[in-house]
Design an enzyme around this catalytic site. Structure first.
Site, mmCIF file in Angstrom:
data_model
loop_
_atom_site.group_PDB
_atom_site.id
_atom_site.type_symbol
_atom_site.label_atom_id
_atom_site.label_comp_id
_atom_site.label_asym_id
_atom_site.label_seq_id
_atom_site.Cartn_x
_atom_site.Cartn_y
_atom_site.Cartn_z
ATOM 1 N N CYS A 276 0.869 -1.184 0.000
ATOM 2 C CA CYS A 276 0.000 0.000 0.000
ATOM 3 C C CYS A 276 0.899 1.225 0.000
ATOM 4 C CB CYS A 276 -0.971 -0.028 1.180
ATOM 5 S SG CYS A 276 -0.177 -0.106 2.803
ATOM 6 N N ARG A 281 -2.287 -0.765 5.316
ATOM 7 C CA ARG A 281 -3.438 -1.387 4.668
ATOM 8 C C ARG A 281 -3.082 -2.771 4.138
ATOM 9 N NH1 ARG A 281 -4.794 3.694 0.868
ATOM 10 N NH2 ARG A 281 -2.531 3.945 1.151
#
Length: 328
Positions: A276, A281
């Site tokens: 990410c 994430r």
């Protein structure tokens, strides 16, 4: 923007609109979530022992068990933490300033040992991590603590949102605790699948691998460069699956059937690297692929787009190429 400047801005906003209104606007929404449904969902996960619901966590905390609860909570938001838990934010479990030429990397084993010692944790403790609304920060903590070789690490599904929705107590966090001497059982990332820049470069044109970009659409399309990165773009040959597709509207994880439909064909027969902006994430996606779907070789790229874009735009490494980026 510096954190102190941001904090002053938030304080000014709270004064201007009134704290009750500010709190209602920015605190984590609560969701009433059935513990029976969550436990039924967990039972179909590959490793259900790594997931817990709010009601069961409360029972665990009320028992005489050795449990340490840690919230990855943004101090700029007015979220009251779980009562009796410890709280920290990204600057606490990220590399110190100056350790790298870019931000977002995880801190050292020794620093994580010190943090957990401050909380009184031992290698035998049950450690439960949680966050608010966007629970990828809990997944990042999950990944870093698992990287120490800690066995009993659990993710609170629904996090603070589910805890508040169950009308469980908040506040009175960060209790005084006798410091322990936490020692990592396996101080290495090998068993937790750490991807490096070299691995990402090699994987781009290797049919045995798939690279998953877990960022938002604008980041993937190169129309947005999030602060910290050195330019826009995407790692070549990566597949875009926004991490948010794995969660329900009430912030809990989706069922194994839904997650299999989302990821199954992409990862089938492949080794996986998730990335990410800074490995937060993507840690959420890594946790799902490993612990929900039972994938064997899943690697979280810690440096993610920040490191990759630094290598491309700043260092101009010829073997680090991007798509959807700026023309050099």
């Amino acid at each position: 923007m510096k954190k102190s400047t941001l904090a002053l801005g938030i304080l000014a906003a709270a004064v201007a609109i009134g704290y009750p209104t500010y709190n209602a606007m920015f605190s984590a929404p609560s969701f009433e979530i059935s513990d029976e449904k969550l436990n039924a969902k967990f039972s179909h996960y590959s490793q259900p022992e790594h997931f817990i619901c709010a009601q069961d966590l409360k029972k665990l905390m009320d028992s005489n068990e050795d449990v340490v609860v840690i919230g990855a909570l943004n101090p700029m938001k007015p979220d009251a933490p779980i009562e009796g838990s410890f709280t920290m934010w990204r600057d606490g479990y990220s590399a110190k300033e100056g350790a790298y030429e870019f931000d977002g990397m995880s801190n050292t084993t020794e620093e994580m040992e010190k943090i957990l010692s401050t909380y009184g944790a031992t290698s035998d403790s049950t450690i439960v991590v949680y966050a608010a609304t966007s629970h990828h920060d809990a997944a990042r903590l999950f990944w870093q603590i698992e990287a120490l070789g800690h066995k009993d690490i659990r993710y609170l599904d629904g996090g603070l949102n589910a805890w508040v929705g169950a009308d469980l107590p908040t506040g009175n966090a960060n209790p005084s605790q006798e410091e322990s001497d936490y020692q990592a059982a396996e101080p290495t990332h090998e068993h937790t699948a750490l991807a490096t820049l070299d691995m990402v470069i090699q994987a781009q044109n290797n049919d045995e691998w798939v690279i998953i970009d877990t960022r938002g659409n604008d980041e993937f399309n190169g129309t947005t460069t999030v602060g910290g990165a050195f330019g826009p773009g995407t790692i070549p040959n990566s597949v875009h699956i926004n991490w948010t597709k794995a969660v329900n509207e009430d912030t809990t994880l989706k069922s194994v059937e839904e997650l299999q439909a989302l990821y199954g064909d992409v990862i089938k027969g492949k080794k996986v690297i998730a990335y990410c902006q800074s490995g937060v994430r993507s840690a959420h996606t890594t946790m799902i692929l490993q612990n929900v779907l039972g994938a064997d070789e899943v690697y979280n790229y810690d440096g993610s787009w920040i490191e990759y874009s630094h290598a491309h735009y700043e260092e101009k490494q010829p073997n680090v190429t991007v798509i959807n980026g700026q023309q050099s």
